[in-house]
Design an enzyme around this catalytic site. Sequence first.
Site, short mmCIF file in Angstrom:
data_model
loop_
_atom_site.label_atom_id
_atom_site.label_comp_id
_atom_site.label_asym_id
_atom_site.label_seq_id
_atom_site.Cartn_x
_atom_site.Cartn_y
_atom_site.Cartn_z
N ASP A 289 0.82 -1.20 0.00
CA ASP A 289 0.00 0.00 0.00
C ASP A 289 0.86 1.27 0.00
O ASP A 289 1.80 1.39 0.78
CB ASP A 289 -0.90 -0.01 1.24
CG ASP A 289 -1.77 1.22 1.35
OD1 ASP A 289 -2.65 1.41 0.50
OD2 ASP A 289 -1.55 2.01 2.29
N GLU B 155 1.73 -0.06 -4.87
CA GLU B 155 0.83 1.05 -5.17
C GLU B 155 1.67 2.32 -5.06
O GLU B 155 2.16 2.66 -3.98
CB GLU B 155 -0.35 1.13 -4.20
CG GLU B 155 -1.29 2.29 -4.56
CD GLU B 155 -2.15 2.76 -3.40
OE1 GLU B 155 -3.13 3.49 -3.67
OE2 GLU B 155 -1.87 2.41 -2.24
#
Length: 568
Positions: free
Chosen positions: A244, A281
């Site tokens: 993330d 990401e």
Amino acid sequence: MIFEVWAPKATAVEVDVMDGRRAMSPGEGGWWSADVAGAEHGTTYAFLVDGGGPYPDPRSRRQPEGVFGPSAVYEHDRFLWSDHDWKGRDLRGAVIYELHVGTFTPEGTFAAAVQKLEHLVELCVDFVELMPVAPVPGGRNWGYDGVDLYAVNETYGGPDGLKTFVDACHRAGIGVILDVVYNHLGPSGNFLRPFGPYFAGFEGSYWGEAVNLDGPGSDEVRRYLIGNAVQWLRDFHIDGLRLDAVHALHDKRAKHLLAELSEEVDALACFVGRPLSLIAESDLNDPRMVRPLETGGLGMTAQWDDDVHHALHCAVSGESHGYYQDFARLPALAKALASGVLHDGSYSSFRGRAHGRSYAGVPGHRLVACLQNHDQIGNRPQGDRLPIPALKLGAGLLLTSPFTPMLFMGEEWGARSPFLFFSDHVEPRLRETEAERREREFVGFWPAWDAPDPSQEETFLASKLDWSEVKEEAHWSLLCWYRDLIALRKALPELSDPRLDRVRVETDPHGAWLIMWRGSLAVLVNFAADSVTLPLAPGTIVLASDEPVTSDAEGVRLPGQSLLICRP
């Protein structure tokens, strides 16, 4: 059994176990240990640091009573796996399916998700990507407020539940990717601070304090995170990790955490004998993210590609506010499809500066693209999804693109249920101000923010998929379209070819249509409401179409808002 914990600044550490506190002995590197006879699998325990606590183990494998309760001993070897013949999945040529365990089924558990694997097998996806499963406060959360990073949310089924799900996926021929969060920890139930310098002392992002990756004591903090990644891949048989918001990893070291992680995972892949993927990401549009370590890159297998999403979204929805403003015209979509990104050093009006670098030479399979994902739906005030006509066009382009496609749960049948932002904080202060914090995050992006209260249970329940929709004709028809597109992608080598220099895109100067050439195949899209005639040679072979098409001497006539895949 030996209990161990890292607490480099402590003067006294105790373990509270089996109805008594036992002093722990200091060792090298700030580690403390205690040998407790009789402790075994299932024994609960907690640590006290300089009289404070009791606190859960920073490396707790199980939190049976939640984030505020004691830890429990968990022995990985007790689980009986049946996936011994599983050789893993390569990300190249794959299709990913992202889901949130709590809203994927009415029950919201790993066990219930196993019962839906037949649906995913028939859809022909290659990977399931689970949103974070670390323990969170309360009974409902997206997962990005996770703490106790080595444990698994008991609401979903705990560590054995996750292993059972992975085992079942592997038997069904599906790999599993797990979303993990290393750039921050949740604001509630986070007890790392008393143990050591886990945090950098400044706000690393909107979501919380930066993790200490390059300051004093950061060697052990990095090992804490890398050890966590290794645990999922080795002990839970996970096939890949989605990392993330890696742009929020504040690391000034010569060797970035991602490069170090990539080295460790490469070594682990050699040991376990199957491919292991790391998907970042990142909003940096920096190809170094996915370039190999030996060429100075960070070694990620792939990264999420926001530019392709934004361009697809604008084309099928007509939206052009916020960060969509640079993607509102078809030439932006054409460039993203052929180059991987729109912003390759060009000016970003949303950022007010130049952004990104060229991805020339990067194969398309290293870019994970989507039409919808948890963020792009859930960051909308009403959590609304794209309607079926938009999904037909968008999926047609996504699943014939040179990138690694990712679907979001329910997208394949045009689910009507929203995917809203929800949480269940225990502390009244966090619960009462959650809606306000969420609104502040999107100041200036939406003309108005009118969202349900994320702390209300109704917000969570509204986000659960309604599987009965699949039986309705319009939803079933869309599901068949998705199945056909994925089958076509796997049947025709032109569609999985990742070489971006072989993608050619033509657009209508008036913004009505687009043609994407994949080798000898043509993907034609009419975005306008009226039909258009595109000059294609007589004898054109139609491979797939979401609407009936006709052809004559002038070419192929495409109805309004329709897509055609053909071989001229």
